[in-house]
Design an enzyme around this catalytic site. Structure first.
Site, PDB file in Angstrom:
ATOM      1  CB  ALA A  50      -0.912  -0.001   1.221  1.00  0.00           C
ATOM      2  NE  ARG A 200       2.803 -10.854   4.873  1.00  0.00           N
ATOM      3  CZ  ARG A 200       2.567  -9.560   5.062  1.00  0.00           C
ATOM      4  NH1 ARG A 200       1.511  -8.998   4.493  1.00  0.00           N
ATOM      5  NH2 ARG A 200       3.378  -8.834   5.806  1.00  0.00           N
ATOM      6  CB  ALA A 324       6.594   0.589   0.311  1.00  0.00           C
TER       7      ALA A 324
END
Length: 446
Positions: A50, A200, A324
């Site tokens: 994201a 996940r 990120a």
């Protein structure tokens, strides 16, 4: 001392941060940029990543083409009313509060995610093939004392070497450059287990919709005692990404830090949860389990002409979706400063300015991300899942992160760089040493 008018920059690591930096640095034709990547090709691990509004803006400032690389593969929530919703937070515990709305946290861009590998593939298209070197696991950095030559010699596991005026470590949480910078024995040199694991998995969207209806279409976080279940669409709505988290794990025997896990283990960890998160967990097939690591705060991000960025500098838990984005912000500041590096004598002032501008903000991200998980898991000792207190705490909590004035951050860095260079010029007879500035570690105020 004689400085070279062409400056060689070695980027160690070819992930999102390293490639974003390379794209920015390549705009200065005075720089010779090389990327050294351990893997046999550029690759990212994991499904969705994201980017918040700050990260998307940073990409655009680095290069419109870099932002386009994200935009063409980005997936948003599917319902129009979720256009600006980051997450719809719900109570995930079973009982009378099952499904209770805690808050909807909004920002300019809402929840926007992209498949890591697809995003990286687009960034790679912006990088000349000849600057990328694969199978290069860095094992040692040595300063080259030869006057007039490259300042650092790089030694790789395959027996090859390379030289560079500047080395920037974008080599992730297990960074070799970080160990070189801080020293192998420094407590912040290697990552630590946070006591948290995430599970996940991916669910085909048609399967997810059959089970949980419209809850599959948008970004939700189901928060409960000791954990949370996060879901959002990826692959342009074809797949539901699922992240289940527990923060009550005392130890991890590793590496490896990612491993397959049987479905029953995941179900047991969320046994007795509310209706929707329980259905989601039941749908997971072949999940993986990840140990969540971060770093103790580094006292500095550079020394001499060697620096670290991204996860190598400030690895964070993923609970604000900011890791990120902070790597991209690092790349923006570094590439802005290096536009002004016209000879090798200006590398150290540029890295000093980068360090001083970025250290506090990035370490605040690490601290507040840990705090966010405690909120999600109802064990922060104040909110503990109370809806009214939750709304109080989350009202504006992310503004400092998403609303950062990136142009001002760039100006601050450039002005600091200019000040350092001016002081350097006024003391030509003795070249000053621009040592790291040990800022205090930012702490959370949630």
């Amino acid at each position: 001392m004689t400085f070279s008018n062409r400056v060689s920059v070695a980027i160690i690591g070819g992930g999102i941060g390293g490639l974003s930096l390379a794209i920015g640095l390549l705009q200065n034709k005075n720089l010779d940029v090389a990327i050294y990547e351990t893997a046999p090709k550029f690759a990212e691990i994991g499904a969705g990543v994201a980017l918040g509004p700050n990260a998307q803006h940073a990409l655009a400032l680095i290069s419109p083409a870099a932002e386009h690389a994200f935009r063409i593969h980005a997936t948003t929530s599917l319902s129009p009313e979720f256009e600006h919703v980051w997450f719809d937070f719900r109570n995930g515990n079973a009982g009378e509060k099952d499904g209770e709305v805690l808050s909807k946290v909004e920002n300019e861009t809402g929840q926007q995610t992209v498949h890591r590998a697809k995003f990286l593939d687009e960034l790679v298209k912006l990088i000349p093939r000849e600057i990328a070197h694969f199978g290069k696991r860095l094992i040692h950095i040595q300063k080259d004392p030869v006057s007039g030559g490259a300042q650092y010699k790089l030694f790789f596991e395959d027996g090859t070497t390379a030289s560079a005026d500047c080395v920037i470590g974008a080599d992730g949480i297990h960074s070799s450059v970080r160990k070189h910078l801080l020293g192998e024995s420094h407590p912040a040199a290697t990552p630590v287990f946070t006591g948290t694991v995430v599970y996940r998995g991916l669910i085909p969207m048609d399967v997810a919709r059959d089970a949980i209806g419209e809850f599959a279409d948008n970004s939700y976080m189901w928060c409960g005692d000791g954990g949370m279940v996060m879901t959002y669409p990826i692959d342009h709505g074809e797949t539901l990404n699922v992240v289940g988290t527990r923060n009550d794990k005392g130890r991890w025997d590793g590496p490896p830090y990612t491993r397959p896990v049987d479905e029953e283990t995941v179900r047991n960890d969320f046994m007795g949860w509310g209706e929707i998160p329980s259905k989601v967990i039941q749908l997971l097939k072949q999940p993986t389990m990840w140990a969540i690591l971060d770093h103790y705060p580094a006292p500095y991000y550079y020394s001499g002409n060697v620096a670290i960025m991204g996860d190598a500098a400030h690895a964070t838990t993923p609970f604000q979706g900011a890791g990120a984005g902070q790597a991209i912000e690092d790349a923006l500041v570094l590439s802005t400063l290096f536009q002004r590096v016209t000879h090798s004598g200006l590398v150290r002032p540029a890295l000093a300015a980068y360090n001083n501008v970025r250290l506090r903000r990035t370490q605040k991200v690490v601290a507040t991300s840990r705090d966010a998980l405690r909120l999600f898991c109802f064990n922060d000792r104040y909110v503990d899942g109370d809806a009214q207190r939750w709304r109080e705490v989350w009202n504006g909590r992310m503004d400092w992160l998403w609303g950062m004035d990136l142009e001002k951050q760039n100006r601050d860095a450039v002005n600091l760089f200019a000040d350092i260079v001016e002081k350097q010029s006024s003391a030509r007879e003795t070249m000053p040493k621009f040592g790291p500035v040990p800022f205090p570690v930012a702490t959370s105020t949630v």
